[in-house]
Design a protein around this motif. Structure first.
Motif, PDB file in Angstrom:
ATOM      1  N   PHE A  76      11.275  -1.667   0.674  1.00 13.92           N
ATOM      2  CA  PHE A  76      10.123  -1.625  -0.227  1.00 13.92           C
ATOM      3  C   PHE A  76      10.010  -0.204  -0.749  1.00 13.92           C
ATOM      4  N   ASP A  77       9.386  -0.066  -1.906  1.00 18.00           N
ATOM      5  CA  ASP A  77       9.419   1.215  -2.622  1.00 18.00           C
ATOM      6  C   ASP A  77       8.077   1.906  -2.772  1.00 18.00           C
ATOM      7  N   THR A  78       6.992   1.205  -2.497  1.00 21.58           N
ATOM      8  CA  THR A  78       5.673   1.768  -2.771  1.00 21.58           C
ATOM      9  C   THR A  78       4.773   1.716  -1.543  1.00 21.58           C
ATOM     10  N   LYS A  79       3.736   2.542  -1.565  1.00 19.37           N
ATOM     11  CA  LYS A  79       2.750   2.534  -0.485  1.00 19.37           C
ATOM     12  C   LYS A  79       1.998   1.202  -0.439  1.00 19.37           C
ATOM     13  N   ALA A  80       1.778   0.612  -1.605  1.00 16.83           N
ATOM     14  CA  ALA A  80       1.091  -0.682  -1.656  1.00 16.83           C
ATOM     15  C   ALA A  80       1.907  -1.752  -0.943  1.00 16.83           C
ATOM     16  N   GLU A  81       3.219  -1.724  -1.138  1.00 16.90           N
ATOM     17  CA  GLU A  81       4.089  -2.688  -0.464  1.00 16.90           C
ATOM     18  C   GLU A  81       4.120  -2.425   1.043  1.00 16.90           C
ATOM     19  N   ALA A  82       4.113  -1.142   1.407  1.00 13.91           N
ATOM     20  CA  ALA A  82       4.079  -0.796   2.831  1.00 13.91           C
ATOM     21  C   ALA A  82       2.816  -1.337   3.492  1.00 13.91           C
ATOM     22  N   LEU A  83       1.686  -1.215   2.810  1.00 11.77           N
ATOM     23  CA  LEU A  83       0.435  -1.737   3.351  1.00 11.77           C
ATOM     24  C   LEU A  83       0.455  -3.259   3.440  1.00 11.77           C
ATOM     25  N   ALA A  84       1.104  -3.901   2.476  1.00 17.51           N
ATOM     26  CA  ALA A  84       1.208  -5.366   2.517  1.00 17.51           C
ATOM     27  C   ALA A  84       1.972  -5.807   3.757  1.00 17.51           C
ATOM     28  N   LEU A  85       3.117  -5.163   4.022  1.00 20.62           N
ATOM     29  CA  LEU A  85       3.894  -5.536   5.199  1.00 20.62           C
ATOM     30  C   LEU A  85       3.171  -5.133   6.484  1.00 20.62           C
ATOM     31  N   ALA A  86       2.540  -3.968   6.473  1.00 24.21           N
ATOM     32  CA  ALA A  86       1.802  -3.518   7.659  1.00 24.21           C
ATOM     33  C   ALA A  86       0.673  -4.484   8.006  1.00 24.21           C
ATOM     34  N   SER A  87       0.042  -5.058   7.006  1.00 24.81           N
ATOM     35  CA  SER A  87      -1.039  -6.013   7.274  1.00 24.81           C
ATOM     36  C   SER A  87      -0.502  -7.273   7.943  1.00 24.81           C
ATOM     37  N   ILE A  88       0.718  -7.671   7.580  1.00 24.25           N
ATOM     38  CA  ILE A  88       1.342  -8.838   8.211  1.00 24.25           C
ATOM     39  C   ILE A  88       1.702  -8.515   9.652  1.00 24.25           C
ATOM     40  N   VAL A  89       2.277  -7.340   9.870  1.00 21.40           N
ATOM     41  CA  VAL A  89       2.594  -6.900  11.230  1.00 21.40           C
ATOM     42  C   VAL A  89       1.326  -6.866  12.078  1.00 21.40           C
ATOM     43  N   GLU A  90       0.249  -6.340  11.504  1.00 21.83           N
ATOM     44  CA  GLU A  90      -1.024  -6.257  12.215  1.00 21.83           C
ATOM     45  C   GLU A  90      -1.517  -7.627  12.651  1.00 21.83           C
ATOM     46  N   LYS A  91      -1.398  -8.611  11.766  1.00 19.23           N
ATOM     47  CA  LYS A  91      -1.894  -9.946  12.060  1.00 19.23           C
ATOM     48  C   LYS A  91      -0.961 -10.733  12.987  1.00 19.23           C
ATOM     49  N   GLU A  92       0.305 -10.361  13.017  1.00 14.76           N
ATOM     50  CA  GLU A  92       1.277 -11.114  13.814  1.00 14.76           C
ATOM     51  C   GLU A  92       1.227 -10.773  15.300  1.00 14.76           C
ATOM     52  N   THR A  93       0.894  -9.548  15.640  1.00 18.31           N
ATOM     53  CA  THR A  93       0.883  -9.183  17.050  1.00 18.31           C
ATOM     54  C   THR A  93      -0.231  -8.200  17.377  1.00 18.31           C
ATOM     55  N   GLY A  94      -0.862  -8.434  18.505  1.00 21.41           N
ATOM     56  CA  GLY A  94      -1.858  -7.505  19.003  1.00 21.41           C
ATOM     57  C   GLY A  94      -1.312  -6.658  20.136  1.00 21.41           C
ATOM     58  N   VAL A  95      -0.005  -6.809  20.404  1.00 19.04           N
ATOM     59  CA  VAL A  95       0.653  -6.057  21.466  1.00 19.04           C
ATOM     60  C   VAL A  95       1.237  -4.785  20.873  1.00 19.04           C
ATOM     61  N   SER A  96       0.721  -3.660  21.268  1.00 21.20           N
ATOM     62  CA  SER A  96       1.114  -2.399  20.635  1.00 21.20           C
ATOM     63  C   SER A  96       2.606  -2.121  20.772  1.00 21.20           C
ATOM     64  N   SER A  97       3.189  -2.481  21.914  1.00 23.25           N
ATOM     65  CA  SER A  97       4.610  -2.211  22.140  1.00 23.25           C
ATOM     66  C   SER A  97       5.523  -3.080  21.286  1.00 23.25           C
ATOM     67  N   GLU A  98       4.973  -4.127  20.669  1.00 18.47           N
ATOM     68  CA  GLU A  98       5.781  -5.037  19.855  1.00 18.47           C
ATOM     69  C   GLU A  98       5.774  -4.688  18.372  1.00 18.47           C
ATOM     70  N   ARG A  99       4.836  -3.883  17.946  1.00 21.04           N
ATOM     71  CA  ARG A  99       4.629  -3.712  16.503  1.00 21.04           C
ATOM     72  C   ARG A  99       5.899  -3.273  15.786  1.00 21.04           C
ATOM     73  N   ALA A 100       6.580  -2.254  16.324  1.00 22.73           N
ATOM     74  CA  ALA A 100       7.775  -1.737  15.650  1.00 22.73           C
ATOM     75  C   ALA A 100       8.891  -2.778  15.613  1.00 22.73           C
ATOM     76  N   LYS A 101       8.973  -3.612  16.653  1.00 32.65           N
ATOM     77  CA  LYS A 101      10.013  -4.640  16.670  1.00 32.65           C
ATOM     78  C   LYS A 101       9.696  -5.760  15.685  1.00 32.65           C
ATOM     79  N   VAL A 102       8.432  -6.167  15.638  1.00 36.48           N
ATOM     80  CA  VAL A 102       8.019  -7.175  14.645  1.00 36.48           C
ATOM     81  C   VAL A 102       8.308  -6.656  13.246  1.00 36.48           C
ATOM     82  N   ALA A 103       7.983  -5.391  13.006  1.00 36.69           N
ATOM     83  CA  ALA A 103       8.289  -4.783  11.705  1.00 36.69           C
ATOM     84  C   ALA A 103       9.785  -4.800  11.449  1.00 36.69           C
ATOM     85  N   GLY A 104      10.584  -4.518  12.484  1.00 37.06           N
ATOM     86  CA  GLY A 104      12.034  -4.527  12.340  1.00 37.06           C
ATOM     87  C   GLY A 104      12.580  -5.894  11.980  1.00 37.06           C
ATOM     88  N   VAL A 105      11.993  -6.946  12.561  1.00 37.81           N
ATOM     89  CA  VAL A 105      12.400  -8.312  12.221  1.00 37.81           C
ATOM     90  C   VAL A 105      12.121  -8.593  10.751  1.00 37.81           C
TER      91      VAL A 105
END
Length: 215
Positions: A76-105
């Motif tokens: 992704f190329d923009t901060k807006a797109e980063a926030l869009a994906l970050a919001s999905i990561v946020e909603k997908e897991t409440g486990v802090s240790s998983e966030r980076a892996k969920v983002a990686g998937v």
């Protein structure tokens, strides 16, 4: 006043409206993803609009700061797109240790041209900022809307919630992984898989756990 991570802007405004020691009205619901979840201190009589402006300033500062240290070659190329994906990561897991892996998937799926297939985007596409008061139905996965990542390719047009700093940081610095799938594992976390066959086995395990809990 505490604003938890992962609330929609409509839900954040509802918290402000319910805080009796604040004054004034909010004229419009802020853009999704533009508010920083945090604990905010205020003086009695301060306006709701002023608190909202503080939230927006804080989120802008967070994304601006973290953007500078982002990993190279993100899909992704923009901060807006980063926030869009970050919001999905946020909603997908409440486990802090998983966030980076969920983002990686999700990064892997975007790089390969696979659909994200994220249930929280389905919910947002149907119910918007109000949230869904029932389980997702199979028919919901086929709903034709701009947020349903089972239907659309790539990212939704806007964030689906307001992600916290940790989710944004995980999205901008995702874990390097060979996994493309994940599903709940019954412990509050997720089981990750590289292949669809592995994922289907994990899904069957999760459905068995759900059935046992329903008995």
């Amino acid at each position: 006043m505490t604003v938890p991570e992962g609330l929609t802007s409509l839900q954040v405004v509802a918290i402000l409206d319910a805080t009796e020691k604040l004054t004034g009205e909010i004229d419009a619901i802020p853009v999704e993803g533009s508010l920083a979840p945090e604990t905010y201190f205020f003086t009695t009589g301060e306006t709701r609009a002023a608190i909202l402006a503080r939230m927006q300033t804080a989120q802008t500062e967070i994304i601006d700061t973290l953007w500078e240290g982002r990993a190279p070659d993100l899909p992704f190329d923009t901060k807006a797109e980063a926030l869009a994906l970050a919001s999905i990561v946020e909603k997908e897991t409440g486990v802090s240790s998983e966030r980076a892996k969920v983002a990686g998937v999700f990064v892997n799926r975007l790089n390969k041209g696979m659909r994200l297939q994220s249930d929280p985007t389905v919910i947002y596409g149907i119910a918007g900022g109000k949230g869904l008061d029932r389980p997702i139905r199979r028919s919901d996965l086929k709903d034709q809307n701009a947020y349903n990542t089972y239907v659309i390719s790539g990212l939704p047009p806007t964030p689906i919630a307001n992600p916290g700093r940790a989710a944004i940081e995980a999205t901008l610095n995702p874990e390097a992984t060979t996994d493309f799938y994940f599903v709940a594992d019954g412990t509050g976390g997720h089981a990750f898989a590289r292949t669809l066959n592995e994922h289907n086995r994990n899904v069957r395990k999760w459905r068995k756990i759900e059935a046992e809990r329903a008995d």
